[in-house]
Design an enzyme around this catalytic site. Structure first.
Site, PDB file in Angstrom:
ATOM      1  N   ASN A  38       0.816  -1.216   0.000  1.00 46.36           N
ATOM      2  CA  ASN A  38       0.000   0.000   0.000  1.00 46.36           C
ATOM      3  C   ASN A  38       0.854   1.274   0.000  1.00 46.36           C
ATOM      4  OD1 ASN A  38      -2.326   1.484   0.068  1.00 46.36           O
ATOM      5  ND2 ASN A  38      -2.952   0.861   2.131  1.00 46.36           N
ATOM      6  N   HIS A 123     -15.930  -5.496  10.045  1.00 42.84           N
ATOM      7  CA  HIS A 123     -15.627  -4.136  10.507  1.00 42.84           C
ATOM      8  C   HIS A 123     -16.869  -3.303  10.700  1.00 42.84           C
ATOM      9  CE1 HIS A 123     -11.197  -3.969   9.849  1.00 42.84           C
ATOM     10  NE2 HIS A 123     -11.517  -5.150   9.353  1.00 42.84           N
ATOM     11  N   TYR A 160      -8.385   7.704  11.841  1.00 42.73           N
ATOM     12  CA  TYR A 160      -7.919   6.609  10.996  1.00 42.73           C
ATOM     13  C   TYR A 160      -8.644   5.327  11.398  1.00 42.73           C
ATOM     14  CZ  TYR A 160      -4.793   3.624   8.366  1.00 42.73           C
ATOM     15  OH  TYR A 160      -4.294   2.722   7.469  1.00 42.73           O
ATOM     16  N   HIS A 213      -3.984   1.111  15.928  1.00 42.94           N
ATOM     17  CA  HIS A 213      -3.175   1.626  14.805  1.00 42.94           C
ATOM     18  C   HIS A 213      -1.878   2.286  15.283  1.00 42.94           C
ATOM     19  CE1 HIS A 213      -5.979   0.720  11.608  1.00 42.94           C
ATOM     20  NE2 HIS A 213      -6.957   1.252  12.301  1.00 42.94           N
ATOM     21  N   GLU A 263       0.820  -6.666  11.681  1.00 41.14           N
ATOM     22  CA  GLU A 263       0.420  -6.573  10.265  1.00 41.14           C
ATOM     23  C   GLU A 263       1.522  -5.927   9.426  1.00 41.14           C
ATOM     24  OE1 GLU A 263      -3.196  -4.200  10.715  1.00 41.14           O
ATOM     25  OE2 GLU A 263      -2.164  -2.467   9.906  1.00 41.14           O
ATOM     26  N   ARG A 284      -0.241 -11.056  13.681  1.00 39.44           N
ATOM     27  CA  ARG A 284      -1.014 -10.542  12.547  1.00 39.44           C
ATOM     28  C   ARG A 284      -0.267 -10.595  11.218  1.00 39.44           C
ATOM     29  NH1 ARG A 284      -5.465  -8.669  11.607  1.00 39.44           N
ATOM     30  NH2 ARG A 284      -4.971  -6.514  11.114  1.00 39.44           N
ATOM     31  N   HIS A 313      -3.754 -10.292   8.922  1.00 42.42           N
ATOM     32  CA  HIS A 313      -4.222  -9.025   8.354  1.00 42.42           C
ATOM     33  C   HIS A 313      -5.016  -9.335   7.075  1.00 42.42           C
ATOM     34  CE1 HIS A 313      -2.685  -4.953   6.511  1.00 42.42           C
ATOM     35  NE2 HIS A 313      -3.890  -4.813   7.032  1.00 42.42           N
ATOM     36  N   ASP A 317      -6.378  -3.572   1.044  1.00 43.60           N
ATOM     37  CA  ASP A 317      -5.162  -3.395   0.231  1.00 43.60           C
ATOM     38  C   ASP A 317      -4.424  -4.716   0.019  1.00 43.60           C
ATOM     39  OD1 ASP A 317      -4.880  -2.504   3.117  1.00 43.60           O
ATOM     40  OD2 ASP A 317      -2.762  -2.781   2.631  1.00 43.60           O
ATOM     41  N   GLU A 340      -8.957 -11.614   9.523  1.00 42.84           N
ATOM     42  CA  GLU A 340      -9.633 -10.351   9.212  1.00 42.84           C
ATOM     43  C   GLU A 340     -10.277 -10.440   7.825  1.00 42.84           C
ATOM     44  OE1 GLU A 340      -7.001  -6.976   9.012  1.00 42.84           O
ATOM     45  OE2 GLU A 340      -8.657  -5.544   8.909  1.00 42.84           O
TER      46      GLU A 340
HETATM   47  C1  CS2 Z   1      -5.622  -1.922   9.449  1.00 44.88           C
HETATM   48  C2  CS2 Z   1      -5.422  -1.644   7.984  1.00 44.88           C
HETATM   49  O1  CS2 Z   1      -6.832  -3.823   8.775  1.00 44.88           O
HETATM   50  C3  CS2 Z   1      -6.198  -3.300   9.679  1.00 44.88           C
HETATM   51  O2  CS2 Z   1      -6.051  -3.798  10.766  1.00 44.88           O
HETATM   52  O3  CS2 Z   1      -4.586  -1.653  10.295  1.00 44.88           O
HETATM   53  O4  CS2 Z   1      -6.453  -0.828   7.606  1.00 44.88           O
HETATM   54  C4  CS2 Z   1      -4.117  -0.951   7.600  1.00 44.88           C
HETATM   55  O5  CS2 Z   1      -4.067   0.313   8.135  1.00 44.88           O
HETATM   56  C5  CS2 Z   1      -3.981  -0.926   6.112  1.00 44.88           C
HETATM   57  O6  CS2 Z   1      -4.079  -2.218   5.619  1.00 44.88           O
HETATM   58  C6  CS2 Z   1      -2.659  -0.268   5.730  1.00 44.88           C
HETATM   59  O7  CS2 Z   1      -2.287  -0.598   4.445  1.00 44.88           O
HETATM   60 MG    MG Z   2      -4.526  -3.025  11.918  1.00 41.49          MG
END
Ligand code: CS2
Ligand code: MG
Length: 403
Positions: A38, A123, A160, A213, A263, A284, A313, A317, A340
């Site tokens: 990403n 989500h 975010y 985050h 992640e 993750r 993760h 993306d 996820e």
């Molecule tokens: C996030 C993502 O899915 C998650 O847990 O942290 O949205 C992450 O910020 C993005 O994949 C970044 O590319």
């Molecule tokens: Mg995350």
């Protein structure tokens, strides 16, 4: 021996950018791998085109482990997100090919299913607490057993992890990064209130998750984890950056809320201390950014020794190719925790036809040979690359985070 005859990189943007590696063999069988990083997509495309593909031609596609070692050890420069995403794409494509040759879905090659299905979390996010909980109720109605809750922080313009769209979440939003403002005290006040209301309104059956985050210092994260204990979270994710893995010791000492991280990790070395010292409960790391199925299995095996479970993760993306590979991995690995799941846009699903599916809170990789996913190159060609970045976050006084 099944020879690698050609390989090419396909960059497409059906709503967001994806980088895909397609490897062709002398037998006419091909495999696909995801190489999307990403905001830095073209760096991986170049790494593959300029430095990896020339070294693959003529090699035996069956030698997955040897090709992994050749690309990792042979380059001299190890690790890092660009290198490990490129190696992952090759690895996924080779597992796809092996499955097609064997006429078996990849999870069968990984030892077969360890469970009936893969539990996923959806989500729920909204600008207000009420909107977030309304979203959560709609996910529960769709059968989800686990829901991640993110809500706007009162007093902050944007947060975010909180989507502008009701159904799709895409944080990469501008061709030069958007700059946003962050207030830790406001955030720390808002999260416990969200989960208190969630337990009152949604009950105790559903698994609830939250993603910080990387926005907190270790001691602030310890405080948040302790404030959230009455609401019994499934996990608290990325509570602090893990550049210094030891930082999690302070969080661990202050809370029994289960912790997830990784992640952004690229290799087993990024999580070695966290796992061996049992500082996290869920790892993750993904198939895509941590070196493919081959390397993620190694991470999962280490984690298994220390009661750490997987929690890959799976944001938008990561392309449907990664989603497919992750589901084969999840179904087979003994210490799976949760996966996820964020729905891709219809345009993305059309570019990447796939066999995996969702039913009542669980996902299934499907029974097609290989990964069960492909790229429709004609559809992909309709969506040229568009530069897009994740937002940059500053504190209220204009400074960047210093942790
Ligand atoms: C996030 C993502 O899915 C998650 O847990 O942290 O949205 C992450 O910020 C993005 O994949 C970044 O590319
Ligand atoms: Mg995350």
């Amino acid at each position: 021996m099944i020879k690698i005859a050609a390989a090419r990189v396909i960059v497409t943007c059906p709503g967001r950018n994806f980088v895909t590696l397609k490897i062709q063999t002398s037998e006419g069988i091909h495999g696909v791998g995801d190489a999307t990083l990403n905001g830095r997509e073209l760096a991986v495309a170049s790494y593959l085109n300029d430095h990896v593909i020339p070294c693959l031609i003529g090699r035996d596609a069956h030698r997955i482990e040897d090709i992994w070692q050749y690309l990792y050890r042979g380059a001299y420069w190890r690790r890092g997100p660009v290198t490990m995403s490129a190696i992952a794409a090759v690895d996924m494509a080779l597992w796809d090919i092996k499955g097609k040759v064997a006429r078996l879905p990849v999870y069968q090659l990984l030892g077969g299913a360890s469970r009936q299905h893969v539990m996923v979390y959806g989500h729920a996010n909204g600008t207000t607490l009420e909107q977030t909980l309304e979203q959560a109720r709609s996910l529960l109605a769709q059968g989800y057993r686990a829901v991640r809750l993110q809500s706007g922080v009162p007093g902050l313009k944007s947060t975010y992890g909180v989507s502008k769209d009701r159904f799709f979440y895409e944080p990469a939003d501008a061709d030069i990064p958007t700059e946003t403002v962050w207030s830790t005290p406001a955030y720390l006040r808002s999260v416990p209130a969200l989960f208190e209301a969630a337990r009152q309104q949604l009950g105790w059956e559903v698994h609830l998750l939250h993603d910080v985050h990387h926005r907190l210092t270790p001691i602030e994260a310890g405080r948040l984890g302790s404030d959230l204990e009455p609401f019994r979270l499934f996990w608290l994710e990325d509570a602090t950056p893990a550049d210094n893995q030891e930082a999690f010791r302070l969080i661990r000492a202050n809370t029994t809320t289960p912790l997830a991280a990784g992640e952004v990790f690229n290799s087993i070395w990024d999580c070695k201390t966290l796992i061996e010292q049992q500082l996290i409960d869920y790892i993750r790391a993904t198939v895509l950014h941590a070196g493919g199925i081959t390397h993620l299995r190694r991470i999962a095996s280490l984690a298994d020794l220390y009661n750490v479970r997987t929690g890959c993760h799976g944001a938008t993306d990561l392309s449907p190719v990664t989603m497919a590979a992750a589901l084969h991995f999840d179904l087979s690995v003994p210490n799976f925790g949760i996966q996820e799941y964020m729905r891709h846009s219809e345009a993305t699903d059309a570019v990447f036809p796939h066999h995996y599916g969702f039913d009542a809170g669980f996902m299934y990789p499907g029974e097609a040979a290989g990964l069960g996913v492909d790229i429709d190159e004609a559809a992909a060609a309709k969506f040229p690359y568009r530069r897009a970045y994740l937002p940059v976050n500053r504190l209220e006084d204009g400074s960047m985070f210093n942790w």
